[in-house]
Design an enzyme around this catalytic site. Structure first.
Site, PDB file in Angstrom:
ATOM      1  N   SER A 240     -16.754   3.842 -36.250  1.00 10.65           N
ATOM      2  CA  SER A 240     -16.966   4.985 -37.159  1.00 10.65           C
ATOM      3  C   SER A 240     -17.979   5.979 -36.579  1.00 10.65           C
ATOM      4  O   SER A 240     -17.760   7.205 -36.650  1.00 10.65           O
ATOM      5  CB  SER A 240     -17.414   4.511 -38.543  1.00 10.65           C
ATOM      6  OG  SER A 240     -18.500   3.621 -38.450  1.00 10.65           O
ATOM      7  N   HIS A 270     -13.259  -3.447 -38.502  1.00  7.93           N
ATOM      8  CA  HIS A 270     -14.511  -2.705 -38.721  1.00  7.93           C
ATOM      9  C   HIS A 270     -14.855  -2.794 -40.212  1.00  7.93           C
ATOM     10  O   HIS A 270     -15.087  -3.882 -40.726  1.00  7.93           O
ATOM     11  CB  HIS A 270     -14.319  -1.278 -38.201  1.00  7.93           C
ATOM     12  CG  HIS A 270     -15.578  -0.469 -38.080  1.00  7.93           C
ATOM     13  ND1 HIS A 270     -16.825  -1.017 -38.107  1.00  7.93           N
ATOM     14  CD2 HIS A 270     -15.758   0.878 -37.917  1.00  7.93           C
ATOM     15  CE1 HIS A 270     -17.727  -0.058 -37.981  1.00  7.93           C
ATOM     16  NE2 HIS A 270     -17.105   1.100 -37.865  1.00  7.93           N
ATOM     17  N   HIS A 316     -19.528 -10.514 -33.754  1.00  9.94           N
ATOM     18  CA  HIS A 316     -19.915  -9.114 -33.599  1.00  9.94           C
ATOM     19  C   HIS A 316     -19.784  -8.701 -32.150  1.00  9.94           C
ATOM     20  O   HIS A 316     -19.991  -9.522 -31.248  1.00  9.94           O
ATOM     21  CB  HIS A 316     -21.359  -8.875 -34.078  1.00  9.94           C
ATOM     22  CG  HIS A 316     -21.625  -7.438 -34.362  1.00  9.94           C
ATOM     23  ND1 HIS A 316     -22.024  -6.557 -33.386  1.00  9.94           N
ATOM     24  CD2 HIS A 316     -21.489  -6.716 -35.498  1.00  9.94           C
ATOM     25  CE1 HIS A 316     -22.141  -5.357 -33.924  1.00  9.94           C
ATOM     26  NE2 HIS A 316     -21.830  -5.415 -35.203  1.00  9.94           N
ATOM     27  N   ARG A 325     -28.719  -7.415 -41.612  1.00  9.68           N
ATOM     28  CA  ARG A 325     -28.140  -6.784 -42.811  1.00  9.68           C
ATOM     29  C   ARG A 325     -27.557  -7.863 -43.727  1.00  9.68           C
ATOM     30  O   ARG A 325     -27.530  -7.735 -44.940  1.00  9.68           O
ATOM     31  CB  ARG A 325     -27.059  -5.767 -42.407  1.00  9.68           C
ATOM     32  CG  ARG A 325     -27.603  -4.647 -41.524  1.00  9.68           C
ATOM     33  CD  ARG A 325     -26.497  -3.759 -40.984  1.00  9.68           C
ATOM     34  NE  ARG A 325     -25.540  -4.522 -40.190  1.00  9.68           N
ATOM     35  CZ  ARG A 325     -24.399  -4.034 -39.712  1.00  9.68           C
ATOM     36  NH1 ARG A 325     -24.077  -2.766 -39.940  1.00  9.68           N
ATOM     37  NH2 ARG A 325     -23.573  -4.782 -39.000  1.00  9.68           N
ATOM     38  N   ASP A 371     -20.650  -7.861 -43.186  1.00 11.89           N
ATOM     39  CA  ASP A 371     -19.520  -7.933 -44.109  1.00 11.89           C
ATOM     40  C   ASP A 371     -19.358  -9.298 -44.763  1.00 11.89           C
ATOM     41  O   ASP A 371     -18.653  -9.431 -45.762  1.00 11.89           O
ATOM     42  CB  ASP A 371     -18.225  -7.558 -43.379  1.00 11.89           C
ATOM     43  CG  ASP A 371     -18.246  -6.112 -42.937  1.00 11.89           C
ATOM     44  OD1 ASP A 371     -18.781  -5.287 -43.693  1.00 11.89           O
ATOM     45  OD2 ASP A 371     -17.748  -5.804 -41.845  1.00 11.89           O
TER      46      ASP A 371
HETATM   47  N1  CMX Z   1     -13.170 -15.733 -35.787  1.00  8.41           N
HETATM   48  C1  CMX Z   1     -12.330 -16.172 -34.826  1.00  8.41           C
HETATM   49  N2  CMX Z   1     -12.271 -15.676 -33.582  1.00  8.41           N
HETATM   50  C2  CMX Z   1     -13.157 -14.720 -33.299  1.00  8.41           C
HETATM   51  C3  CMX Z   1     -14.104 -14.247 -34.228  1.00  8.41           C
HETATM   52  C4  CMX Z   1     -14.069 -14.785 -35.521  1.00  8.41           C
HETATM   53  N3  CMX Z   1     -14.886 -14.342 -36.482  1.00  8.41           N
HETATM   54  N4  CMX Z   1     -14.856 -13.298 -33.619  1.00  8.41           N
HETATM   55  C5  CMX Z   1     -14.386 -13.169 -32.370  1.00  8.41           C
HETATM   56  N5  CMX Z   1     -13.349 -14.034 -32.172  1.00  8.41           N
HETATM   57  C6  CMX Z   1     -12.503 -14.148 -30.990  1.00  8.41           C
HETATM   58  C7  CMX Z   1     -11.890 -12.785 -30.700  1.00  8.41           C
HETATM   59  O1  CMX Z   1     -10.731 -12.554 -31.493  1.00  8.41           O
HETATM   60  C8  CMX Z   1     -11.583 -12.875 -29.239  1.00  8.41           C
HETATM   61  O2  CMX Z   1     -10.400 -13.634 -29.074  1.00  8.41           O
HETATM   62  P1  CMX Z   1      -9.308 -13.249 -27.952  1.00  8.41           P
HETATM   63  O3  CMX Z   1     -10.023 -13.444 -26.661  1.00  8.41           O
HETATM   64  O4  CMX Z   1      -8.196 -14.189 -28.211  1.00  8.41           O
HETATM   65  O5  CMX Z   1      -8.950 -11.813 -28.196  1.00  8.41           O
HETATM   66  C9  CMX Z   1     -12.760 -13.721 -28.720  1.00  8.41           C
HETATM   67  O6  CMX Z   1     -13.291 -14.411 -29.856  1.00  8.41           O
HETATM   68  C10 CMX Z   1     -13.885 -12.901 -28.092  1.00  8.41           C
HETATM   69  O7  CMX Z   1     -14.285 -11.905 -29.012  1.00  8.41           O
HETATM   70  P2  CMX Z   1     -15.795 -11.359 -29.018  1.00  8.41           P
HETATM   71  O8  CMX Z   1     -16.047 -10.730 -27.688  1.00  8.41           O
HETATM   72  O9  CMX Z   1     -16.732 -12.408 -29.470  1.00  8.41           O
HETATM   73  O10 CMX Z   1     -15.746 -10.276 -30.164  1.00  8.41           O
HETATM   74  P3  CMX Z   1     -15.218  -8.780 -30.082  1.00  8.41           P
HETATM   75  O11 CMX Z   1     -16.335  -7.923 -29.599  1.00  8.41           O
HETATM   76  O12 CMX Z   1     -13.925  -8.672 -29.357  1.00  8.41           O
HETATM   77  O13 CMX Z   1     -14.905  -8.464 -31.612  1.00  8.41           O
HETATM   78  C11 CMX Z   1     -15.306  -8.511 -33.938  1.00  8.41           C
HETATM   79  C12 CMX Z   1     -15.933  -8.340 -32.555  1.00  8.41           C
HETATM   80  C13 CMX Z   1     -16.358  -8.190 -35.008  1.00  8.41           C
HETATM   81  C14 CMX Z   1     -14.137  -7.545 -34.103  1.00  8.41           C
HETATM   82  C15 CMX Z   1     -14.832  -9.987 -34.068  1.00  8.41           C
HETATM   83  O14 CMX Z   1     -15.947 -10.856 -34.000  1.00  8.41           O
HETATM   84  C16 CMX Z   1     -14.029 -10.242 -35.321  1.00  8.41           C
HETATM   85  O15 CMX Z   1     -12.811 -10.018 -35.328  1.00  8.41           O
HETATM   86  N6  CMX Z   1     -14.706 -10.706 -36.441  1.00  8.41           N
HETATM   87  C17 CMX Z   1     -14.051 -10.885 -37.708  1.00  8.41           C
HETATM   88  C18 CMX Z   1     -13.851  -9.535 -38.388  1.00  8.41           C
HETATM   89  C19 CMX Z   1     -15.194  -8.942 -38.830  1.00  8.41           C
HETATM   90  O16 CMX Z   1     -16.020  -9.632 -39.391  1.00  8.41           O
HETATM   91  N7  CMX Z   1     -15.383  -7.640 -38.592  1.00  8.41           N
HETATM   92  C20 CMX Z   1     -16.576  -6.917 -39.058  1.00  8.41           C
HETATM   93  C21 CMX Z   1     -17.503  -6.489 -37.951  1.00  8.41           C
HETATM   94  C22 CMX Z   1     -18.662  -5.681 -38.456  1.00  8.41           C
HETATM   95  C23 CMX Z   1     -18.302  -4.212 -38.475  1.00  8.41           C
HETATM   96  O17 CMX Z   1     -18.159  -3.602 -37.394  1.00  8.41           O
HETATM   97  O18 CMX Z   1     -18.154  -3.659 -39.545  1.00  8.41           O
END
Ligand code: CMX
Length: 434
Positions: A240, A270, A316, A325, A371
């Site tokens: 964002s 996000h 994250h 937060r 979140d």
């Molecule tokens: N549950 C399961 N698997 C997860 C995970 C979770 N909560 N968080 C990361 N992973 C996985 C990723 O999907 C990724 O898998 P692949 O290699 O198969 O694609 C792997 O772990 C590595 O990811 P990462 O480098 O740790 O995390 P990213 O920077 O790619 O993504 C985020 C960050 C937040 C999108 C991810 O942790 C996620 O999807 N979390 C759940 C959704 C969420 O809570 N989003 C809110 C974030 C806060 C915000 O920005 O508002």
């Protein structure tokens, strides 16, 4: 000129001189290198943006203008008897870098009040949209509809120098920010509460007025203030903030830029994650006729992972510890809703999920993000419409991203335009380096 704008104006020459010296004397210094993995991996970790509004330390969490969340909550002025500080004071801090005095606060409150009135055509537009449209699409549409109000566009078309771009950007940003609580609450009451909008109260501050227009009693005013402050900024690489900044570099005005940022916030990775968390928790609770035990939760978490889904609210892109937060909201919940059933499950998940994510071995950060906690507090106070949660995130996010694009104009931010390469070119670079 308002006192806040005057204060900002005083900071401009030093900032411009600092950046121009840095670029002139050290413009060729390398900050980072880009790898092929980063190009395909969403540029994760690539140091390629600058902002002074906030900094996200992976181990410590967010600092707003150098202040941690507990420091902001302690130092920012608050209304008499209030638990949480004024949102307006937080905006003052993000914009100027200084903690406002009580006298400063009075001016900012007045400035926001004077800019609060939402044009009637915004309500007409919202009413013309299908009632089942997602509230984020309504919110974004309302923001972009107000683009006709842009002072920046009028001044730009009339001709102004680059040095003055910040001034109408300030006007647009504060005009827009002051209206967001009413637009958000209107969408809520129109869509979910039998079309019964509540009029704005000119005597209330940003957070308290939002709570009033939502029709929810104290302490919802406190959680509104806290929520907007916590969601305001997370440095400038998140979707964002980065989108708002990127669009603004094309000299698009604050309305176009922020609407674009909102559209990014609406993604499930996000801002939409807060609604996913509650949906996921309640899905479990609805399957059981008792409060789930630790063992039930462990099984549910593993089932979710084994079906290829992420655990919402955990992980994250930058943070490598529990999001402060999350902690701030947890402290609020421990004080105000310790016996809430969903809060108990959310608390248990805090113990259960991280070890499982570590064992699962994929997520780089097994800890909860903001979140993981937002939905449970909203639900407790009667905001049970998940879809709306991201709109409130958007109201808060505006405080940071709008401050940021004002500073972009001050510092003469160039049009953002990174270079792309084809896959074949990257293969050739890889071959030459192997
Ligand atoms: N549950 C399961 N698997 C997860 C995970 C979770 N909560 N968080 C990361 N992973 C996985 C990723 O999907 C990724 O898998 P692949 O290699 O198969 O694609 C792997 O772990 C590595 O990811 P990462 O480098 O740790 O995390 P990213 O920077 O790619 O993504 C985020 C960050 C937040 C999108 C991810 O942790 C996620 O999807 N979390 C759940 C959704 C969420 O809570 N989003 C809110 C974030 C806060 C915000 O920005 O508002």
């Amino acid at each position: 000129m308002s006192k806040l704008k005057q204060k900002l104006a005083e900071k401009i020459p030093a900032s411009r001189e600092r950046i121009s010296k840095l670029v002139k004397n050290h413009g060729k210094v390398k900050v980072d290198e880009v790898t092929i993995a980063q190009i395909y991996g969403g540029m994760r970790g690539l140091k390629s943006l600058s902002t002074d509004i906030s900094y996200l330390d992976p181990e410590e969490g967010i600092r707003f203008r150098g202040y941690t969340i507990p420091e902001c909550l302690e130092k920012l002025p608050r209304a008499e008897g209030a638990e949480m500080p004024y949102v307006e004071g937080h905006f003052y801090l993000l914009l100027t870098g200084d903690i406002p005095t009580q006298e400063d606060i009075e001016d900012v409150l007045e400035e926001f009040r004077a800019r609060r009135r939402v044009p009637q055509y915004v309500f007409d537009l919202l009413r013309a949209m299908p009632r089942d449209a997602h509230p984020m699409s309504m919110f974004s549409a309302a923001v972009v509809a107000m683009q006709r109000e842009s002072v920046f566009v009028k001044r730009y078309n009339a001709g102004m120098t680059k040095m003055d771009y910040w001034d109408p950007m300030y006007e647009d940003a504060v005009n827009l920010l002051a209206k967001l609580p009413e637009i958000a609450a209107y969408i809520y009451r129109m869509k979910y509460k039998g079309d019964t909008p509540i009029a704005s109260d000119p005597n209330l501050d940003f957070g308290a007025n939002f709570a009033h227009m939502m029709g929810i009693d104290h302490p919802y005013d406190e959680i509104s203030r806290l929520y907007f402050i916590l969601h305001s900024d997370h440095e400038s690489g998140n979707v964002s903030a980065h989108t708002t900044h990127l669009v603004a570099t094309a000299l698009s005005d604050a309305y176009y830029s922020f609407a674009a940022g909102l559209n990014g916030l609406a993604g499930p990775l996000h801002g939409l994650a807060n609604q996913e968390v509650l949906r996921w928790v309640q899905n479990l609770m609805s399957k059981m006729d008792k409060t789930p035990t630790r063992e039930d939760l462990k099984k549910y978490v593993w089932d979710t992972l084994n079906s290829g889904q992420v655990i919402p609210g955990y992980g994250h892109a930058v943070l490598r510890k529990t999001d402060p937060r999350y902690t701030a909201q947890r402290e609020f919940a421990l004080k105000h809703l310790p016996d809430d059933d969903i809060f108990k499950v959310v608390s248990m998940l805090y113990e259960v999920v991280p070890p499982i994510l570590k064992e699962h071995g994929k997520a780089k950060n097994p800890w909860p993000n903001v979140d993981a906690h937002s939905g449970v507090i909203q639900w407790h106070y009667g905001v049970k419409e998940y879809d709306f949660y991201t709109v409130m995130f958007g109201v808060g996010r505006a405080i940071g991203v709008l401050s940021n694009i004002i500073w972009d104009r001050i510092n003469g931010q160039a049009l953002e335009r990174p270079k792309s390469l084809t896959t074949a070119m990257l293969e050739e670079i890889a071959r030459q380096n192997s």
